[in-house]
Design an enzyme around this catalytic site. Sequence first.
Site, PDB file in Angstrom:
ATOM      1  N   ARG A  54       3.682   2.657  -0.046  1.00  0.00           N
ATOM      2  CA  ARG A  54       3.627   2.318  -1.464  1.00  0.00           C
ATOM      3  C   ARG A  54       5.031   1.876  -1.873  1.00  0.00           C
ATOM      4  NH1 ARG A  54       0.770   7.184  -0.800  1.00  0.00           N
ATOM      5  NH2 ARG A  54      -1.444   7.058  -1.367  1.00  0.00           N
ATOM      6  N   LYS A  79       2.119  10.379  -2.544  1.00  0.00           N
ATOM      7  CA  LYS A  79       1.122  10.653  -3.578  1.00  0.00           C
ATOM      8  C   LYS A  79       0.414  11.962  -3.276  1.00  0.00           C
ATOM      9  CE  LYS A  79      -2.506   8.284  -6.153  1.00  0.00           C
ATOM     10  NZ  LYS A  79      -3.340   7.062  -6.247  1.00  0.00           N
ATOM     11  N   HIS A 186       1.839  -3.682  -4.011  1.00  0.00           N
ATOM     12  CA  HIS A 186       0.756  -2.876  -3.433  1.00  0.00           C
ATOM     13  C   HIS A 186      -0.194  -3.719  -2.584  1.00  0.00           C
ATOM     14  CE1 HIS A 186      -0.700   1.212  -3.417  1.00  0.00           C
ATOM     15  NE2 HIS A 186      -1.948   0.805  -3.579  1.00  0.00           N
ATOM     16  N   ARG A 189       0.335  -3.265   1.101  1.00  0.00           N
ATOM     17  CA  ARG A 189      -0.255  -2.030   1.653  1.00  0.00           C
ATOM     18  C   ARG A 189      -1.737  -2.248   1.951  1.00  0.00           C
ATOM     19  NH1 ARG A 189      -0.102   3.819   1.594  1.00  0.00           N
ATOM     20  NH2 ARG A 189      -1.940   4.719   0.592  1.00  0.00           N
ATOM     21  N   HIS A 212      -4.359   9.010   2.713  1.00  0.00           N
ATOM     22  CA  HIS A 212      -5.493   9.228   1.827  1.00  0.00           C
ATOM     23  C   HIS A 212      -6.096  10.611   2.051  1.00  0.00           C
ATOM     24  CE1 HIS A 212      -6.320   4.631   1.338  1.00  0.00           C
ATOM     25  NE2 HIS A 212      -5.376   5.064   0.539  1.00  0.00           N
ATOM     26  N   TYR A 221     -11.790  -0.596   2.619  1.00  0.00           N
ATOM     27  CA  TYR A 221     -11.347  -1.747   3.410  1.00  0.00           C
ATOM     28  C   TYR A 221     -12.438  -2.237   4.368  1.00  0.00           C
ATOM     29  CZ  TYR A 221      -6.886  -0.288   1.525  1.00  0.00           C
ATOM     30  OH  TYR A 221      -5.888   0.070   0.657  1.00  0.00           O
TER      31      TYR A 221
END
Length: 241
Positions: A54, A79, A186, A189, A212, A221
């Site tokens: 990120r 995150k 972003h 990424r 994640h 994706y």
Amino acid sequence: MLDKPLEKTVDAIRSTKNRQIPVVLTQDEVKQIITLLEGVPQLVVKLLYGSGLRITEGVRLRVHDIDFEYKQITVRSGKGNKDRVTTFSEGLMPSLKDHLQRVRLIHEQDLQEGYGVVYLPNALSKKYPNASKEWGWQYAFPARSLSTDPRSEGTIRRHHIDQSLINKAIKVAVKKLGIVKKVSAHTFRHSFATHLLQRGTDIRTIQALLGHNDLETTMIYTHILKQGGEGVTSPLDDLNI
């Protein structure tokens, strides 16, 4: 709110946010944009695409989190306040090493002038009083000038670069190339994850590289490609730049 019991039972359904398909660049588009960039913005964008970082993770990267020997980057307090390890492009090593040599000279000059103290998270400055001046704790992409840290009592230090610097450089490059996609930091990424899928990397491996919590977040994706597989090397190495 009113501290009164409800007269009727409420069968409420929690609303869900619609998940949008992310904007993804082709490898040729990534190459064109990176080629137009130069200096620090180019290095940071190469990390975003080559390691799936990120933008906040990229600009906050510390020197000791870059492992040239094991070809990996450790992302601290990403995150969700989680740490993770992601891949690192071998092709990026020479230019990043040269960059860090220049950064080290700046740090040594700051120390000579009575500065060189970097911000440490989670009260580490109290636990390790001398760590804030150590080379390993310095930001890999420091700001050009010193500034007063508002979180301290007037301490002057060198912060990391502002992420707006990277986004502005990307915007200029995209405009010059005439790319009509809505591209931001972003987007690189998203492109990292998508291009790994194209190469057959396992979806759970990509989940770990991206950091994640939920596999469903990474599965978005597959809506672009609908394929999977095994093996991981940084997609930046495919570009030969």
